[in-house]
Design a protein around this motif. Structure first.
Motif, short mmCIF file in Angstrom:
data_model
loop_
_atom_site.label_atom_id
_atom_site.label_comp_id
_atom_site.label_asym_id
_atom_site.label_seq_id
_atom_site.Cartn_x
_atom_site.Cartn_y
_atom_site.Cartn_z
N MET A 195 -13.78 -4.21 3.13
CA MET A 195 -13.97 -3.94 2.12
C MET A 195 -14.87 -5.04 1.46
SD MET A 195 -12.19 -3.06 -1.55
CE MET A 195 -11.75 -4.70 -2.05
N LEU A 196 -14.36 -6.36 1.61
CA LEU A 196 -15.30 -7.62 1.40
C LEU A 196 -16.53 -7.63 2.11
CD1 LEU A 196 -12.30 -10.09 1.55
CD2 LEU A 196 -13.02 -9.04 -0.75
N THR A 197 -16.44 -7.19 3.13
CA THR A 197 -17.83 -7.30 3.86
C THR A 197 -18.77 -6.59 3.22
OG1 THR A 197 -16.89 -7.92 5.92
CG2 THR A 197 -18.87 -6.95 6.14
N GLY A 198 -18.30 -5.18 2.97
CA GLY A 198 -19.06 -4.20 2.16
C GLY A 198 -19.67 -4.55 0.90
N GLY B 70 -20.43 -7.56 0.32
CA GLY B 70 -21.08 -8.91 0.33
C GLY B 70 -20.45 -10.26 0.05
N ILE B 71 -19.20 -10.05 -0.14
CA ILE B 71 -18.14 -11.24 -0.46
C ILE B 71 -17.90 -12.03 0.88
CG2 ILE B 71 -16.06 -11.85 -1.41
CD1 ILE B 71 -16.22 -9.58 -3.16
N GLU B 72 -18.02 -13.29 0.92
CA GLU B 72 -17.71 -14.18 1.92
C GLU B 72 -16.19 -14.35 2.13
OE1 GLU B 72 -18.37 -18.82 3.45
OE2 GLU B 72 -19.52 -18.01 1.75
N HIS B 73 -15.94 -14.30 3.48
CA HIS B 73 -14.36 -14.40 3.74
C HIS B 73 -14.09 -15.17 5.10
CE1 HIS B 73 -15.18 -11.21 6.76
NE2 HIS B 73 -15.57 -10.59 5.65
N GLY B 74 -15.04 -15.33 5.81
CA GLY B 74 -15.11 -16.18 6.97
C GLY B 74 -14.20 -15.71 8.19
N LEU C 101 -1.02 -4.81 2.21
CA LEU C 101 -2.39 -4.67 2.27
C LEU C 101 -2.76 -5.03 3.61
CD1 LEU C 101 -5.46 -3.93 1.39
CD2 LEU C 101 -5.29 -6.44 0.21
N ALA C 102 -3.30 -4.10 4.41
CA ALA C 102 -3.81 -4.37 5.83
C ALA C 102 -5.03 -5.76 5.64
CB ALA C 102 -4.30 -3.25 6.56
N ASP D 146 0.78 -1.34 0.12
CA ASP D 146 0.07 -0.22 0.10
C ASP D 146 0.97 1.09 0.00
OD1 ASP D 146 -2.65 0.97 -0.36
OD2 ASP D 146 -2.72 1.64 1.87
N THR D 147 2.07 1.46 -0.58
CA THR D 147 2.92 2.35 -0.38
C THR D 147 2.30 3.65 -1.08
OG1 THR D 147 4.55 0.63 -1.39
CG2 THR D 147 5.34 2.85 -1.11
N TYR D 148 1.64 3.56 -2.13
CA TYR D 148 1.00 4.67 -2.74
C TYR D 148 -0.46 4.71 -2.48
CZ TYR D 148 5.48 5.69 -5.12
OH TYR D 148 6.50 5.93 -5.71
N GLY D 149 -0.92 4.10 -1.68
CA GLY D 149 -2.42 3.98 -1.08
C GLY D 149 -3.42 3.34 -2.38
N GLN D 150 -2.70 2.33 -3.17
CA GLN D 150 -3.68 1.60 -4.10
C GLN D 150 -3.92 0.36 -4.02
OE1 GLN D 150 -4.29 3.83 -7.14
NE2 GLN D 150 -3.63 5.20 -5.32
N ALA D 151 -3.61 -0.27 -2.93
CA ALA D 151 -3.76 -1.76 -2.47
C ALA D 151 -5.27 -1.99 -2.67
CB ALA D 151 -3.36 -2.12 -1.18
N LEU D 152 -6.26 -1.47 -2.02
CA LEU D 152 -7.75 -1.66 -2.22
C LEU D 152 -8.28 -1.43 -3.44
CD1 LEU D 152 -9.16 -0.32 1.33
CD2 LEU D 152 -8.86 -2.81 0.46
N ALA D 153 -7.71 -0.35 -4.22
CA ALA D 153 -8.30 -0.23 -5.54
C ALA D 153 -7.67 -1.37 -6.51
CB ALA D 153 -7.71 1.12 -6.18
N ASN D 154 -6.45 -1.73 -6.19
CA ASN D 154 -6.15 -2.75 -6.98
C ASN D 154 -6.63 -4.21 -6.57
OD1 ASN D 154 -4.21 -1.04 -8.21
ND2 ASN D 154 -2.54 -1.51 -6.87
N THR D 155 -7.10 -4.31 -5.46
CA THR D 155 -7.72 -5.57 -5.17
C THR D 155 -9.03 -5.71 -5.83
OG1 THR D 155 -6.67 -5.67 -2.92
CG2 THR D 155 -8.83 -6.87 -2.96
#
Length: 302
Positions: free
Chosen positions: A259-262, A264-268, A251-252, A211-220
């Motif tokens: 993000m996954l919860t938002g 609706g993607i199952e992650h457990g 990526l934290a 996440d050096t440039y703050g792009q990790a979630l967008a990339n995910t």
């Protein structure tokens, strides 16, 4: 919009990739508690350590002791093995999952492995063969997939060539690493499409973002749109690479789970338990967690 996956696998790398660059030594009992607490959150995979030579990564010099302490619980956890000597150590402990760590660029291959890109395959081939012959699962990482601090932007075709060669040694999965965190969403889409066009399946690929440039979630999110269902992440956003100083935190895991919860993607994963674990580890390390979600939820619970 592309249809997103309904379920993903989070591949937790905090105990290995997250701690390997810590300058102050983390006691082995803290590492053991960290691994056990992460497993208790519901994370399906927790990469525990690396059997790299202590000279190169002193923080992980206690790999055997950690895995011995974990006992039967540790035998199903993946560990990084840089070569056959590392594999020997994993086999002696009865471990069942190992990973190798290759490079898409010449400079990083020399700095990280003391070998050229081509020479790394000669080192990994007998390691993977022996592991597979012994019934072990093998994962392959390829680093510097988007940019290299010495070589700049890395051509897509170069990454695909190296990644395929690593995977074809006998790996069950290839993790594509944005080691210094310079990748953007469009580049992620292009790289995944190139691998698929070369004949690899979506399930063969995992993504490993920093996440050096703050792009990790967008990339995910971009990778989710391309159908990828395995994502590496580090509890609390810990991590970096000892051989690439511009490689900051992973990526934290908490940010990914939020993000996954938002979506609706199952992650457990139990987010509250995970936040508590990362807040505890931040206290052990003596500094705040880099994870935005850990900071926000810790403050709201205070």
């Amino acid at each position: 919009m592309a249809e997103l996956p309904t379920k993903v696998t989070i591949y937790e790398v905090g105990p290995r990739d997250g701690l390997q660059n810590e300058k102050s030594m983390v006691p082995v009992d803290v590492k053991e508690q960290f691994v056990r607490r992460l497993l208790a959150t519901g994370l399906p995979v927790v990469e525990a350590t690396s059997f790299v030579h202590p000279k190169w990564v002193p923080q992980l010099a206690d790999a055997e002791e950690l895995m011995t302490r974990l006992g039967e619980d540790g035998k199903g956890l993946p560990v990084l093995v840089p070569n056959e000597r590392g594999l020997d150590r994993a086999l002696e402990l009865g471990l069942r999952h190992v990973a190798i760590f290759g490079s898409a660029t010449e400079t990083f291959a020399q700095r990280n492995l003391n070998r050229s890109v081509d020479e790394q395959f000669a080192m990994f081939e007998p390691t993977v063969k022996r592991a597979r012959d012994a019934g072990l699962d093998v994962r392959a990482y390829v680093s510097m997939c988007f940019g290299d601090p010495w070589e700049g932007r890395v051509p897509v075709e170069q990454v695909v060539s190296v990644g395929q060669r690593l995977f074809d040694l006998g790996a069950s999965q290839l993790s594509l690493g944005d080691t210094i965190g310079v990748g953007t969403a469009g580049q992620v889409t292009a790289l995944i499409e190139a691998f698929l066009a070369a004949g690899m399946a979506k399930d063969d690929l995992a993504m490993h973002f920093h996440d050096t440039y703050g792009q990790a979630l967008a990339n995910t999110y971009s990778a989710l749109q391309s159908g990828i269902t395995t994502f590496d992440a580090s509890a609390g956003g810990l991590g970096g690479c000892p051989y690439a100083k511009s490689a900051t935190g992973n990526l934290a895991t908490e940010d990914l789970v939020w993000m996954l919860t938002g979506l609706g993607i199952e992650h457990g994963v139990d987010l509250d338990a995970l936040v508590a674990t990362s807040a505890w580890m931040a206290g052990e390390l003596g500094r705040p967690s880099p994870s935005a979600v850990v900071r926000a939820l810790s403050q709201s619970q205070a």
